[in-house]
Design a protein around this motif. Structure first.
Motif, short mmCIF file in Angstrom:
data_model
loop_
_atom_site.label_atom_id
_atom_site.label_comp_id
_atom_site.label_asym_id
_atom_site.label_seq_id
_atom_site.Cartn_x
_atom_site.Cartn_y
_atom_site.Cartn_z
N MET A 188 0.83 -1.21 0.00
CA MET A 188 0.00 0.00 0.00
C MET A 188 0.86 1.25 0.00
SD MET A 188 -3.04 -0.33 -0.44
CE MET A 188 -3.38 1.40 -0.14
N LYS A 189 1.94 1.20 0.81
CA LYS A 189 2.83 2.34 0.91
C LYS A 189 3.51 2.59 -0.44
CE LYS A 189 6.27 4.15 3.98
NZ LYS A 189 7.48 3.74 4.70
N LYS A 190 3.97 1.48 -1.03
CA LYS A 190 4.65 1.57 -2.33
C LYS A 190 3.69 2.09 -3.40
CE LYS A 190 7.45 -1.56 -4.38
NZ LYS A 190 7.80 -2.94 -4.74
N ALA A 191 2.43 1.59 -3.33
CA ALA A 191 1.45 1.95 -4.34
C ALA A 191 1.12 3.43 -4.26
CB ALA A 191 0.19 1.11 -4.17
N THR A 192 0.92 3.91 -3.03
CA THR A 192 0.60 5.32 -2.86
C THR A 192 1.75 6.18 -3.35
OG1 THR A 192 -0.39 4.53 -0.82
CG2 THR A 192 -0.53 6.87 -1.23
N GLN A 193 2.98 5.74 -3.05
CA GLN A 193 4.16 6.45 -3.53
C GLN A 193 4.17 6.50 -5.06
OE1 GLN A 193 6.38 8.09 -1.59
NE2 GLN A 193 7.07 8.85 -3.60
N ARG A 194 3.80 5.35 -5.67
CA ARG A 194 3.82 5.27 -7.14
C ARG A 194 2.77 6.19 -7.76
NH1 ARG A 194 5.85 1.53 -11.06
NH2 ARG A 194 4.40 1.20 -12.80
N ILE A 195 1.59 6.24 -7.12
CA ILE A 195 0.56 7.15 -7.62
C ILE A 195 1.06 8.58 -7.52
CG2 ILE A 195 -1.76 8.07 -7.23
CD1 ILE A 195 -2.67 5.36 -6.39
N GLU A 196 1.71 8.86 -6.40
CA GLU A 196 2.22 10.21 -6.20
C GLU A 196 3.24 10.58 -7.28
OE1 GLU A 196 3.23 10.74 -2.16
OE2 GLU A 196 3.06 12.91 -2.25
N ASP A 197 4.13 9.62 -7.59
CA ASP A 197 5.13 9.86 -8.64
C ASP A 197 4.45 10.14 -9.97
OD1 ASP A 197 7.10 9.48 -6.85
OD2 ASP A 197 7.57 7.41 -7.47
N MET A 198 3.41 9.31 -10.27
CA MET A 198 2.72 9.47 -11.54
C MET A 198 2.05 10.85 -11.59
SD MET A 198 -0.27 7.20 -13.32
CE MET A 198 -1.50 7.56 -12.11
N VAL A 199 1.39 11.19 -10.49
CA VAL A 199 0.68 12.47 -10.44
C VAL A 199 1.65 13.63 -10.60
CG1 VAL A 199 -0.61 13.99 -8.91
CG2 VAL A 199 -1.29 11.61 -9.14
N ASN A 200 2.83 13.51 -9.96
CA ASN A 200 3.81 14.59 -10.07
C ASN A 200 4.27 14.80 -11.49
OD1 ASN A 200 3.70 15.21 -7.40
ND2 ASN A 200 5.39 13.86 -6.82
N LYS A 201 4.35 13.71 -12.26
CA LYS A 201 4.81 13.83 -13.65
C LYS A 201 3.68 14.28 -14.57
CE LYS A 201 8.22 10.21 -13.22
NZ LYS A 201 8.18 8.76 -13.34
N SER A 202 2.44 14.18 -14.09
CA SER A 202 1.32 14.56 -14.96
C SER A 202 1.00 16.04 -14.74
CB SER A 202 0.11 13.71 -14.65
OG SER A 202 -0.36 14.05 -13.37
N GLN A 203 0.08 16.55 -15.54
CA GLN A 203 -0.19 17.98 -15.45
C GLN A 203 -1.46 18.29 -14.67
OE1 GLN A 203 -0.01 19.43 -19.47
NE2 GLN A 203 2.14 18.90 -19.66
N ILE A 204 -2.44 17.37 -14.73
CA ILE A 204 -3.69 17.61 -14.02
C ILE A 204 -4.12 16.33 -13.32
CG2 ILE A 204 -6.19 18.02 -14.33
CD1 ILE A 204 -5.56 19.96 -16.51
N LEU A 205 -4.65 16.49 -12.12
CA LEU A 205 -5.22 15.33 -11.43
C LEU A 205 -6.63 15.69 -10.98
CD1 LEU A 205 -5.03 12.62 -9.64
CD2 LEU A 205 -4.34 14.15 -7.82
N VAL A 206 -7.56 14.79 -11.21
CA VAL A 206 -8.88 14.94 -10.60
C VAL A 206 -9.15 13.66 -9.84
CG1 VAL A 206 -11.32 15.48 -10.94
CG2 VAL A 206 -9.64 16.35 -12.55
N LEU A 207 -9.49 13.79 -8.57
CA LEU A 207 -9.56 12.64 -7.70
C LEU A 207 -10.78 12.74 -6.80
CD1 LEU A 207 -7.22 10.68 -5.83
CD2 LEU A 207 -7.63 12.67 -4.47
N THR A 208 -11.47 11.61 -6.60
CA THR A 208 -12.53 11.63 -5.59
C THR A 208 -12.04 10.81 -4.41
OG1 THR A 208 -13.62 9.58 -6.18
CG2 THR A 208 -14.27 11.53 -7.40
N SER A 209 -12.38 11.25 -3.24
CA SER A 209 -12.00 10.47 -2.07
C SER A 209 -12.84 10.90 -0.88
CB SER A 209 -10.52 10.68 -1.75
OG SER A 209 -10.18 9.90 -0.64
N HIS A 210 -13.06 9.95 0.01
CA HIS A 210 -13.76 10.29 1.24
C HIS A 210 -12.78 10.57 2.36
CE1 HIS A 210 -17.88 9.78 0.01
NE2 HIS A 210 -17.52 8.70 -0.66
N SER A 211 -11.49 10.39 2.04
CA SER A 211 -10.48 10.55 3.08
C SER A 211 -9.81 11.92 2.98
CB SER A 211 -9.45 9.43 2.94
OG SER A 211 -8.18 9.88 3.30
#
Lengths: 251, 261
Positions: A188-211
């Protein structure tokens, strides 16, 4: 330069409360009086109501709202799965979503073959697919399992594989509908890190979350949806406060 | 308004890897873990054709040398056409996870279906080879008409299949209606019986049957015959009508499909 622009976007859901049968439809057309019990009232439900949003490069937008407020619908309109009933939508940039990362998975095929399958179903070319293989080998740590059919994998291993492919190439626009985790804490920690890396390289993020934690970690803007309307768009801290307040108010 | 349909047509080229993958994967999945794989298709078609060939040539009192290739080409071609028609009604329903989760094109799922059935057709065509060799049918230039014939059939499968797929998604009992209709068509189309057995005054039954014309597109080349002018005309008209219908349906209903699923 990526951007998402929604202008007066409304979306009606078609709800089939009536019949989905051709026979019954025809019967009631020809003989309305005798077939009164067959109701054809396919109703509509306004899921999004006059939405105006201007998302620019560098924006990481978190969508907040109660269940049924229209968060996922809005994401799917941006992903071009639903076409707006009225209003206009302009998107610059290549979109990639993490709605269902399993698309294209063939459990009978090996891990390596599935990297290609998943990549192609995401609309990437074969060359792209080959270029991500090394990255996926190192992220998933599946080793020789990648040469075996996916049906021999555990749920966690399968999850790792599909997730790794989905997040391998940073698109210009990332859409995420709830970051749900399966797997152990380390993954989970690795996955969240990977999403973060991907998001940092991208230009726009739209995300839904209850957290709130996730929103604070990933986003620099917040949009609050209520009954299909955007009632707030702006700063994260202020957005979360407004949202909490509206929740307390409605309870 | 026309742009939705032209986007769909463009996706055939831009997204070919997607439909190629889906279509070929369908065959692989169907015959997974069996040693001879899709050649089971060849075997089951062979069994049907060889048993029926002997039996019906006696029943109809037709020379077996004319009847055998006629029946074999008919059955092979009919299997292709009828499966395409029947599977079309669920083409979008079987692809629901894709449609609900990413921006997608109807054409990709139609091509998936067409590709899958073309692969089946190529396996079934193998049954015809021993018959052709044994009866010394030989190959002439008309045999190669099978290529344009198959192409036109695929265009029609795309056009009419698309219309059926959209209707089948909206009305879930459409599938059953199609199935029973195809049964009737099977008996009224000259697949098992020779047109010569039908009295001349009833030949219009064959002439107005679009499936008889479609059938000729593959059967005639296999039997080393060319296409009749009437076949070419009616098939061209059918293709045009089909494509316009599809354009109409897609432009009008494409955005609703996701809600019907």
């Amino acid at each position: 330069m990526s951007s998402i622009e929604l202008k007066d976007v409304s979306l009606d859901y078609l709800i089939k409360t009536g019949t989905a049968s051709l026979k019954q439809t025809l019967l009631s057309l020809f003989n309305p009086s005798k077939n009164k019990h067959i109701k054809i009232n396919n109703s509509k439900f306004r899921a999004l109501n006059d939405i105006n949003l201007n998302i620019k490069k560098g924006d990481r937008v978190g969508l907040l709202g109660q269940n049924g407020a229209g968060k996922s619908t809005l994401l799917r309109v941006i992903a071009k799965i639903y076409a707006p009933t009225s209003g206009s939508l302009h998107i610059n940039g290549e979109i990639s979503n993490l709605f269902d990362v399993n698309l294209g998975l063939n459990v009978e095929a090996t891990g390596y073959e599935n990297i290609l399958n998943l990549a192609i179903m995401r609309g990437w070319s074969k060359q792209d697919a080959f270029s991500i293989v090394e990255d996926i080998e190192s992220f998933t740590e599946l080793g020789d399992f990648l040469k075996k059919p996916v049906c021999t994998y555990s749920t966690g291993m399968q999850m790792k594989l599909v997730f790794a492919v989905a997040t391998a190439r940073p698109p210009e626009i990332v859409l995420i509908d709830e970051i749900i985790g399966a797997g152990d804490a380390r993954f989970m920690k690795k996955a969240t890190q990977r999403i973060e890396d991907m998001v940092n390289k991208s230009q726009i993020l739209v995300l839904t979350s209850h957290s709130n934690e996730i929103i604070q970690r990933f986003c620099n803007k917040v949009a609050i949806l209520q009954k299909g309307k955007v009632i707030f768009f702006g700063d994260v801290a202020e957005g979360i406060d407004t949202y909490q307040a509206s929740l307390n108010y409605s309870v | 308004m026309n742009s939705i349909f032209s986007e769909e047509l463009k996706s055939l080229r831009t997204h070919w890897q997607m439909w190629y993958l889906l279509g070929s994967q369908d065959i692989k999945l169907r015959y997974r873990r069996s040693t001879i794989g899709p050649f089971w298709l060849t075997i089951s078609t062979a069994v049907t054709i060889y048993t029926m060939g002997f039996l019906y040539s006696y029943l109809f009192r037709v020379d077996i040398h004319t009847y055998f290739p006629y029946l074999a080409s008919g059955i092979i071609c009919w299997t292709f056409i009828s499966t395409l028609v029947q599977e079309s009604s669920s083409a979008l329903i079987e692809s629901v996870t894709y449609i609900k989760n990413q921006a997608s094109y109807v054409s990709i799922f139609l091509m998936r279906l067409i590709l899958r059935n073309c692969i089946v057709l190529f396996h079934n065509l193998l049954v015809f080879i021993p018959i052709a060799i044994y009866l010394k049918l030989g190959i002439n230039w008309q045999t190669f008409l099978i290529i344009p014939g198959l192409f036109i059939l695929c265009v029609n499968a795309f056009a009419w299949g698309g219309v059926i797929a959209i209707l089948g998604t909206r009305y879930r009992d459409f599938d059953q209606i199609i199935k029973s209709l195809m049964q009737v068509v099977f008996f009224t189309t000259p697949i098992m019986w020779l047109p010569t057995l039908l009295p001349k005054e009833y030949h219009w039954v064959i002439d107005i049957n679009p499936f008889a014309q479609y059938l000729a597109l593959i059967r005639n080349p296999l039997l080393g015959q060319g296409f009749a002018l009437s076949t070419i005309i009616s098939v061209s008209i059918l293709s045009c009508i089909g494509l316009s219908f599809l354009a109409l349906c897609i432009n009008k209903y494409k955005h609703r499909i996701v809600f019907w699923l």
